[in-house]
Scaffold this active site. Structure first.
Site, PDB file in Angstrom:
ATOM      1  CD  GLU A 155       0.682 -43.093   1.066  1.00 34.77           C
ATOM      2  OE1 GLU A 155       1.821 -42.804   1.462  1.00 34.77           O
ATOM      3  OE2 GLU A 155       0.272 -42.816  -0.080  1.00 34.77           O
ATOM      4  CB  CYS A 163       4.105 -38.175  -3.588  1.00 39.99           C
ATOM      5  SG  CYS A 163       4.577 -38.478  -5.286  1.00 39.99           S
ATOM      6  CG  HIS A 167       2.914 -42.821  -2.442  1.00 38.80           C
ATOM      7  ND1 HIS A 167       1.647 -42.307  -2.302  1.00 38.80           N
ATOM      8  CD2 HIS A 167       3.415 -42.278  -3.570  1.00 38.80           C
ATOM      9  CE1 HIS A 167       1.372 -41.495  -3.305  1.00 38.80           C
ATOM     10  NE2 HIS A 167       2.432 -41.450  -4.102  1.00 38.80           N
TER      11      HIS A 167
END
Ligand code: GLN
Length: 219
Positions: free
Chosen positions: A176, A81, A174
Protein backbone atom coordinates in the site's frame (compact mmCIF):
# COMPACT_ATOMS: atom_id res chain seq x y z
CA UNK A 1 -25.45 -5.49 -7.79
CA UNK A 2 -23.11 -3.31 -5.78
CA UNK A 3 -19.44 -2.47 -5.72
CA UNK A 4 -17.42 -4.85 -3.57
CA UNK A 5 -17.26 -3.61 0.00
CA UNK A 6 -13.89 -4.15 1.64
CA UNK A 7 -13.16 -3.40 5.28
CA UNK A 8 -9.68 -2.41 6.35
CA UNK A 9 -8.96 -3.15 10.00
CA UNK A 10 -8.46 0.35 11.38
CA UNK A 11 -7.23 -0.14 14.91
CA UNK A 12 -3.70 1.06 14.22
CA UNK A 13 -1.10 1.08 11.45
CA UNK A 14 -1.19 1.74 7.71
CA UNK A 15 -4.93 1.37 7.16
CA UNK A 16 -5.51 4.72 5.39
CA UNK A 17 -3.17 3.79 2.55
CA UNK A 18 -5.00 0.50 1.98
CA UNK A 19 -8.34 2.30 1.93
CA UNK A 20 -6.96 4.77 -0.62
CA UNK A 21 -5.60 1.98 -2.86
CA UNK A 22 -8.87 0.04 -2.79
CA UNK A 23 -10.88 3.20 -3.44
CA UNK A 24 -8.68 4.01 -6.48
CA UNK A 25 -9.67 0.60 -7.84
CA UNK A 26 -13.36 1.33 -7.43
CA UNK A 27 -14.08 -0.66 -4.27
CA UNK A 28 -16.25 0.62 -1.48
CA UNK A 29 -13.41 0.68 1.08
CA UNK A 30 -14.33 1.29 4.71
CA UNK A 31 -12.46 1.36 8.03
CA UNK A 32 -13.28 -1.66 10.18
CA UNK A 33 -13.52 -0.94 13.90
CA UNK A 34 -16.80 -2.55 14.85
CA UNK A 35 -17.90 -6.18 14.68
CA UNK A 36 -21.32 -5.10 13.38
CA UNK A 37 -19.64 -3.98 10.15
CA UNK A 38 -18.34 -7.48 9.42
CA UNK A 39 -21.59 -8.84 8.02
CA UNK A 40 -21.63 -6.22 5.28
CA UNK A 41 -18.14 -6.95 3.96
CA UNK A 42 -17.12 -8.82 0.82
CA UNK A 43 -13.45 -8.80 1.85
CA UNK A 44 -11.13 -7.63 4.60
CA UNK A 45 -7.59 -6.25 4.81
CA UNK A 46 -5.38 -6.59 7.88
CA UNK A 47 -2.73 -3.87 7.54
CA UNK A 48 0.83 -3.55 8.74
CA UNK A 49 1.62 -1.73 11.93
CA UNK A 50 2.36 -3.19 15.31
CA UNK A 51 0.89 -6.65 15.76
CA UNK A 52 1.05 -6.58 19.57
CA UNK A 53 -1.01 -3.36 19.67
CA UNK A 54 -3.48 -4.57 17.05
CA UNK A 55 -3.91 -7.84 18.91
CA UNK A 56 -4.73 -6.00 22.15
CA UNK A 57 -7.14 -3.61 20.43
CA UNK A 58 -8.89 -6.45 18.57
CA UNK A 59 -9.62 -8.05 21.91
CA UNK A 60 -10.55 -4.77 23.60
CA UNK A 61 -13.04 -3.86 20.87
CA UNK A 62 -14.56 -7.36 20.83
CA UNK A 63 -13.48 -7.91 17.24
CA UNK A 64 -11.07 -10.79 17.63
CA UNK A 65 -13.54 -13.68 17.62
CA UNK A 66 -16.13 -12.21 15.19
CA UNK A 67 -13.35 -11.41 12.71
CA UNK A 68 -11.86 -14.89 13.07
CA UNK A 69 -15.29 -16.47 12.52
CA UNK A 70 -15.96 -14.43 9.38
CA UNK A 71 -12.59 -15.36 7.88
CA UNK A 72 -13.06 -18.98 8.87
CA UNK A 73 -16.42 -18.78 7.12
CA UNK A 74 -14.76 -17.80 3.83
CA UNK A 75 -14.40 -13.99 3.83
CA UNK A 76 -11.48 -13.16 1.48
CA UNK A 77 -8.59 -11.62 3.41
CA UNK A 78 -5.39 -9.81 2.48
CA UNK A 79 -2.87 -9.42 5.29
CA UNK A 80 0.29 -7.35 5.14
CA UNK A 81 3.24 -7.49 7.53
CA UNK A 82 1.80 -7.20 11.08
CA UNK A 83 -1.48 -8.46 9.58
CA UNK A 84 0.28 -11.71 8.67
CA UNK A 85 1.39 -12.05 12.30
CA UNK A 86 -2.24 -11.64 13.38
CA UNK A 87 -3.37 -14.47 11.09
CA UNK A 88 -0.49 -16.85 11.77
CA UNK A 89 -0.72 -20.14 13.55
CA UNK A 90 2.43 -19.53 15.57
CA UNK A 91 4.21 -16.28 16.44
CA UNK A 92 7.85 -16.45 17.45
CA UNK A 93 9.61 -13.67 19.35
CA UNK A 94 6.37 -12.06 20.47
CA UNK A 95 5.56 -11.17 24.09
CA UNK A 96 4.12 -14.13 26.04
CA UNK A 97 0.60 -12.69 26.05
CA UNK A 98 0.46 -12.08 22.28
CA UNK A 99 -2.44 -13.92 20.65
CA UNK A 100 -2.97 -14.72 17.00
CA UNK A 101 -5.99 -15.92 15.07
CA UNK A 102 -4.55 -19.27 13.88
CA UNK A 103 -6.15 -18.80 10.47
CA UNK A 104 -3.05 -19.40 8.35
CA UNK A 105 -0.82 -22.40 8.77
CA UNK A 106 2.30 -20.26 9.06
CA UNK A 107 4.99 -20.00 11.68
CA UNK A 108 6.36 -16.47 11.66
CA UNK A 109 9.19 -14.80 13.52
CA UNK A 110 8.76 -11.13 14.32
CA UNK A 111 11.39 -8.59 13.26
CA UNK A 112 13.58 -11.36 12.00
CA UNK A 113 15.52 -9.75 9.16
CA UNK A 114 18.30 -9.38 11.71
CA UNK A 115 21.21 -8.84 9.36
CA UNK A 116 19.27 -6.49 7.14
CA UNK A 117 18.67 -2.88 8.08
CA UNK A 118 15.33 -2.59 9.86
CA UNK A 119 13.70 -1.57 6.61
CA UNK A 120 14.68 -2.38 3.08
CA UNK A 121 13.26 -2.57 -0.42
CA UNK A 122 13.50 -5.47 -2.81
CA UNK A 123 11.98 -6.49 -6.11
CA UNK A 124 9.47 -9.25 -5.47
CA UNK A 125 8.60 -11.66 -8.27
CA UNK A 126 5.02 -12.73 -7.65
CA UNK A 127 3.84 -15.70 -9.63
CA UNK A 128 0.46 -14.00 -10.14
CA UNK A 129 1.83 -10.71 -11.54
CA UNK A 130 3.43 -10.12 -14.92
CA UNK A 131 6.36 -8.02 -13.66
CA UNK A 132 8.24 -7.59 -10.35
CA UNK A 133 6.69 -5.57 -7.56
CA UNK A 134 8.82 -3.20 -5.47
CA UNK A 135 8.40 -4.51 -1.94
CA UNK A 136 8.89 -2.19 1.03
CA UNK A 137 9.79 -4.26 4.08
CA UNK A 138 9.52 -2.50 7.45
CA UNK A 139 10.56 -4.52 10.51
CA UNK A 140 9.03 -7.41 8.63
CA UNK A 141 8.38 -10.86 10.02
CA UNK A 142 10.06 -13.87 8.43
CA UNK A 143 7.81 -16.75 7.45
CA UNK A 144 9.74 -19.73 8.78
CA UNK A 145 7.29 -22.53 8.05
CA UNK A 146 4.39 -22.86 5.61
CA UNK A 147 1.70 -25.47 6.17
CA UNK A 148 0.03 -27.71 3.64
CA UNK A 149 -2.53 -26.21 1.32
CA UNK A 150 -0.84 -22.82 1.06
CA UNK A 151 1.03 -21.72 -2.06
CA UNK A 152 4.24 -19.74 -1.87
CA UNK A 153 3.70 -16.97 -4.43
CA UNK A 154 7.05 -15.21 -3.93
CA UNK A 155 10.32 -15.66 -2.06
CA UNK A 156 13.28 -13.45 -1.21
CA UNK A 157 16.55 -15.22 -0.56
CA UNK A 158 14.79 -18.51 -0.06
CA UNK A 159 12.24 -17.22 2.47
CA UNK A 160 8.56 -16.93 1.47
CA UNK A 161 7.32 -13.33 1.41
CA UNK A 162 3.92 -13.94 -0.23
CA UNK A 163 1.81 -16.98 0.53
CA UNK A 164 -1.84 -17.77 0.16
CA UNK A 165 -4.67 -19.70 -1.38
CA UNK A 166 -7.83 -18.64 -3.20
CA UNK A 167 -9.26 -16.97 -0.07
CA UNK A 168 -6.24 -15.72 1.86
CA UNK A 169 -3.28 -13.64 0.72
CA UNK A 170 -0.41 -12.86 3.09
CA UNK A 171 2.46 -10.49 2.26
CA UNK A 172 5.32 -9.61 4.61
CA UNK A 173 5.88 -6.24 2.89
CA UNK A 174 3.78 -3.11 2.38
CA UNK A 175 2.13 -2.96 -1.07
CA UNK A 176 0.00 0.00 0.00
CA UNK A 177 3.03 2.31 0.30
CA UNK A 178 4.19 2.12 -3.31
CA UNK A 179 1.36 3.63 -5.34
CA UNK A 180 1.47 0.42 -7.40
CA UNK A 181 -2.00 -1.05 -7.05
CA UNK A 182 -1.44 -4.37 -8.82
CA UNK A 183 -1.57 -6.49 -5.66
CA UNK A 184 -4.72 -4.75 -4.42
CA UNK A 185 -6.22 -5.25 -7.87
CA UNK A 186 -5.37 -8.94 -7.74
CA UNK A 187 -6.99 -9.25 -4.30
CA UNK A 188 -10.07 -7.34 -5.40
CA UNK A 189 -10.63 -8.97 -8.78
CA UNK A 190 -9.34 -12.49 -8.29
CA UNK A 191 -10.36 -13.05 -4.71
CA UNK A 192 -13.08 -10.66 -3.49
CA UNK A 193 -15.10 -10.26 -6.68
CA UNK A 194 -14.68 -13.89 -7.61
CA UNK A 195 -16.02 -14.98 -4.21
CA UNK A 196 -18.88 -12.49 -4.20
CA UNK A 197 -19.90 -13.20 -7.78
CA UNK A 198 -20.02 -16.87 -6.93
CA UNK A 199 -22.42 -15.84 -4.18
CA UNK A 200 -24.20 -13.52 -6.65
CA UNK A 201 -23.52 -10.30 -4.75
CA UNK A 202 -21.01 -8.04 -6.45
CA UNK A 203 -19.14 -7.71 -9.71
CA UNK A 204 -15.91 -6.37 -11.12
CA UNK A 205 -15.07 -2.72 -10.75
CA UNK A 206 -13.44 -1.44 -13.91
CA UNK A 207 -10.27 0.60 -14.47
CA UNK A 208 -12.14 3.86 -14.19
CA UNK A 209 -13.38 2.93 -10.76
CA UNK A 210 -17.00 2.56 -11.80
CA UNK A 211 -18.69 -0.75 -12.12
CA UNK A 212 -20.59 -1.62 -15.27
CA UNK A 213 -23.94 -0.80 -13.75
CA UNK A 214 -22.85 2.62 -12.52
CA UNK A 215 -21.41 3.37 -15.95
CA UNK A 216 -24.64 2.41 -17.63
CA UNK A 217 -26.65 4.53 -15.23
CA UNK A 218 -24.33 7.47 -15.89
CA UNK A 219 -24.95 7.02 -19.61
N1 GLN B 1 7.36 -5.54 13.55
C1 GLN B 1 5.93 -5.39 13.50
C2 GLN B 1 5.23 -6.39 14.39
O1 GLN B 1 5.81 -7.27 14.89
C3 GLN B 1 5.41 -5.51 12.09
C4 GLN B 1 5.94 -4.37 11.24
C5 GLN B 1 5.03 -3.96 10.12
O2 GLN B 1 3.84 -4.28 10.08
N2 GLN B 1 5.57 -3.17 9.24
O3 GLN B 1 4.07 -6.31 14.56
Amino acid sequence: MTRPRVGVLAMQGAFREHIAALARLGADAVPLRDAAELDRLDGVVLPGGESTTMDKLLRKFGLQQPLAERIRGGLPVMATCAGVILLADEVRDGPPDQESLHLLQLKVRRNAYGRQPESFEADVDLSVLDAPFRGIFIRAPVIEEVGEGLDVLAEIEGAPVVVGDTQRLALTFHPELTGDDRIHRYFLEEMVVRATSQAGVAHVATEGGQDAETREAAG
